[in-house]
Write a protein that holds these residues in place. Structure first.
Motif, short mmCIF file in Angstrom:
data_model
loop_
_atom_site.label_atom_id
_atom_site.label_comp_id
_atom_site.label_asym_id
_atom_site.label_seq_id
_atom_site.Cartn_x
_atom_site.Cartn_y
_atom_site.Cartn_z
N TRP A 153 6.66 4.97 8.81
CA TRP A 153 6.80 5.47 7.43
C TRP A 153 6.09 6.80 7.26
N SER A 154 4.89 6.91 7.81
CA SER A 154 4.10 8.12 7.66
C SER A 154 4.79 9.32 8.29
N ARG A 155 5.32 9.14 9.48
CA ARG A 155 5.96 10.27 10.17
C ARG A 155 7.29 10.64 9.52
N TRP A 156 8.01 9.63 9.04
CA TRP A 156 9.28 9.89 8.35
C TRP A 156 9.02 10.72 7.10
N CYS A 157 8.04 10.33 6.32
CA CYS A 157 7.71 11.06 5.09
C CYS A 157 7.16 12.45 5.41
N ALA A 158 6.33 12.54 6.45
CA ALA A 158 5.74 13.83 6.81
C ALA A 158 6.81 14.85 7.18
N ALA A 159 7.89 14.40 7.82
CA ALA A 159 8.96 15.32 8.20
C ALA A 159 9.63 15.94 6.99
N LEU A 160 9.69 15.19 5.89
CA LEU A 160 10.33 15.69 4.67
C LEU A 160 9.37 16.48 3.80
N ILE A 161 8.10 16.12 3.85
CA ILE A 161 7.10 16.81 3.05
C ILE A 161 6.60 18.07 3.75
N ILE A 193 0.83 -1.21 0.00
CA ILE A 193 0.00 0.00 0.00
C ILE A 193 0.87 1.25 0.00
N LEU A 194 1.87 1.29 0.87
CA LEU A 194 2.69 2.49 1.03
C LEU A 194 3.59 2.76 -0.16
N GLU A 195 4.02 1.70 -0.83
CA GLU A 195 4.90 1.89 -1.99
C GLU A 195 4.17 2.54 -3.15
N GLY A 196 2.84 2.60 -3.10
CA GLY A 196 2.09 3.20 -4.19
C GLY A 196 1.96 4.71 -4.10
N ALA A 197 2.63 5.34 -3.14
CA ALA A 197 2.51 6.80 -2.98
C ALA A 197 3.01 7.53 -4.22
N ILE A 198 2.34 8.62 -4.56
CA ILE A 198 2.72 9.38 -5.75
C ILE A 198 4.12 9.96 -5.62
N PHE A 199 4.57 10.16 -4.39
CA PHE A 199 5.88 10.77 -4.18
C PHE A 199 6.98 9.75 -3.93
N SER A 200 6.64 8.46 -3.93
CA SER A 200 7.64 7.43 -3.64
C SER A 200 8.38 7.03 -4.91
N ARG A 232 3.36 20.18 -2.22
CA ARG A 232 3.41 19.89 -0.79
C ARG A 232 2.04 19.45 -0.27
N SER A 233 0.99 20.21 -0.62
CA SER A 233 -0.35 19.86 -0.14
C SER A 233 -0.84 18.58 -0.79
N ALA A 234 -0.50 18.38 -2.08
CA ALA A 234 -0.92 17.15 -2.77
C ALA A 234 -0.25 15.93 -2.14
N ALA A 235 1.04 16.06 -1.83
CA ALA A 235 1.75 14.95 -1.19
C ALA A 235 1.20 14.70 0.21
N GLY A 236 0.83 15.76 0.92
CA GLY A 236 0.27 15.60 2.25
C GLY A 236 -1.06 14.87 2.23
N GLN A 237 -1.90 15.18 1.25
CA GLN A 237 -3.18 14.48 1.12
C GLN A 237 -2.96 13.00 0.81
N GLU A 238 -2.01 12.72 -0.08
CA GLU A 238 -1.70 11.34 -0.43
C GLU A 238 -1.17 10.59 0.78
N LEU A 239 -0.32 11.26 1.54
CA LEU A 239 0.25 10.65 2.75
C LEU A 239 -0.84 10.28 3.74
N GLY A 240 -1.78 11.18 3.93
CA GLY A 240 -2.87 10.90 4.85
C GLY A 240 -3.75 9.75 4.39
N THR A 241 -4.04 9.72 3.09
CA THR A 241 -4.89 8.65 2.55
C THR A 241 -4.23 7.29 2.70
N LEU A 242 -2.96 7.19 2.34
CA LEU A 242 -2.28 5.91 2.39
C LEU A 242 -2.03 5.46 3.83
N THR A 243 -1.81 6.40 4.72
CA THR A 243 -1.62 6.04 6.13
C THR A 243 -2.90 5.40 6.67
#
Length: 379
Positions: free
Chosen positions: A217-225, A17-24, A140-151
């Motif tokens: 994974w979610s928190r690690w990505c959130a810190a960079l996004i 699931i997490l590997e499918g992120a648009i920013f990954s 940034r906002s698009a990646a944040g929305q994706e992050l929330g959905t996948l989490t």
């Protein structure tokens, strides 16, 4: 079913699931792209990120002095209401020091590619760049929305209610993130490999491990996004750019013509090369191996390569790639490979440039040509 098999199956599902992120894959060095909302800043090298951070922080402090009080430079950058003007000043200062990076980012901007703005309409390059940078793609906002959905999806797959997860998950995820391996991961792909195939979850209750992996994974990505911003974690992931205001002050460049003395020790003869900067560069002491002083920027490396017998036609080809935005990646690959090949053959070496007066020339390197290789048999 064996509990370990069940765990590995659930971890595999979460990872899928997490590997499918648009920013990954998300690289640890990609945070400036999200901070400034510019895709052209993806894929930077460590030296480029440090250089950009210092220049942008100095610009932010000058342009928004009241907002810089009582906080560290990283906080200044993430809190900018309009990052474009600050990035414009940072980019303008890179035109001579990192020309390839400057052009690579410039031609990634839609208004520049489409010819929507004319540089002749602007008196200052900073104003032209600010206009070109305006209205970023909201990555940034698009990646944040994706992050929330996948989490949420990953937590559901791990047997948790995304709206009311187990209250112990946050603390367990913090324990995993505090381990050195979390800060050593170069990308979220490496992090996921450690979480699902390594020892990251040792000591974590088996029934909670998949959900903990998702939250780490979610928190690690959130810190960079930056969605949400976590400057404490970002500082651990990128300690080299976590500067205090007093440390940043050491990098304020001196005025042109200040007579600053710079040094670089030759890796081949150990001679201390000394140059005095001013309207003209004065050579106080120079060994025969010194060929160029510049940065790791590929445009500067091209100048270094001109000192080797690569052939005029090949150099013309490289320069043509540099003139074509579509060929920028090919240009960088060829130049970097040639540079690394010559270094591996001990025909080329680099040394940092130092100065007793300031760290304002932190980005400079001195390049030295070594002795030619001995003739080698082809058999």
């Amino acid at each position: 079913m064996d509990p370990r098999e069940k765990l590995y199956g659930e971890l595999s599902l979460v990872r899928g699931i997490l590997e499918g992120a648009i920013f990954s894959p998300l690289r640890a060095l990609d945070w400036p792209a999200f901070c400034f909302d510019q895709p052209g800043l993806l894929g930077l090298e460590e030296e480029e990120v440090f250089d950009l951070t210092v220049r942008a922080s100095l610009a932010a402090e000058t342009m928004h002095p009241s907002e810089s009080q009582g906080r560290d430079p990283l906080a200044w950058l993430w809190a900018l209401p309009e990052p474009g003007p600050v990035l414009a000043h940072a980019m303008a200062s890179m035109r001579a020091d990192r020309p390839f990076l400057f052009h690579r980012v410039l031609y990634s901007l839609g208004p520049v590619r489409e010819g929507a703005i004319d540089p002749e309409d602007f008196e200052l390059v900073e104003d032209y760049l600010a206009a070109a940078l305006a209205g970023g793609p909201q990555m940034r906002s698009a990646a944040g929305q994706e992050l929330g959905t996948l989490t949420r999806r990953a937590l559901s797959a791990a047997g948790q209610d995304p709206d009311q997860p187990d209250p112990s998950l946050a603390e367990l995820a913090a324990q995993v993130l505090a381990r050195p391996q979390a800060a050593e991961a170069h990308s979220d792909a490496e992090l996921l490999t450690w979480l699902t195939l390594g020892d990251a979850l040792e000591g974590i209750p088996v029934e909670l491990a998949p959900a903990v992996a998702a939250l780490v994974w979610s928190r690690w990505c959130a810190a960079l996004i930056g969605e949400p911003a976590d400057l404490e974690l970002l500082a651990r992931l990128q300690p080299e750019v976590s500067l205090s205001p007093s440390e940043l002050a050491l990098y304020v460049p001196q005025e042109p013509g200040s007579g600053q003395m710079i040094h670089a020790v030759c890796p081949f003869c150990s001679e201390d090369n000394q140059l005095r900067l001013g309207k003209e560069v004065s050579e106080i002491n120079r060994c025969p191996h010194l060929i160029y002083v510049g940065t790791s920027d590929e445009a500067h490396l091209l100048k270094v390569l001109e000192n080797y017998e690569l052939g005029p036609d090949f150099m013309t080809l490289l320069e043509s790639y540099y003139q074509s935005p579509a060929d920028f990646e090919l240009f960088a690959t060829l130049v970097d490979d040639l540079y690394e090949m010559l270094c591996a053959q001990d025909r080329l070496g680099a040394a940092p440039v130092t100065s007793s007066e300031t760290k304002g020339l932190y980005y400079l390197k001195a390049f030295f040509a070594g002795p030619p290789p001995q003739d080698e048999s082809l058999h």
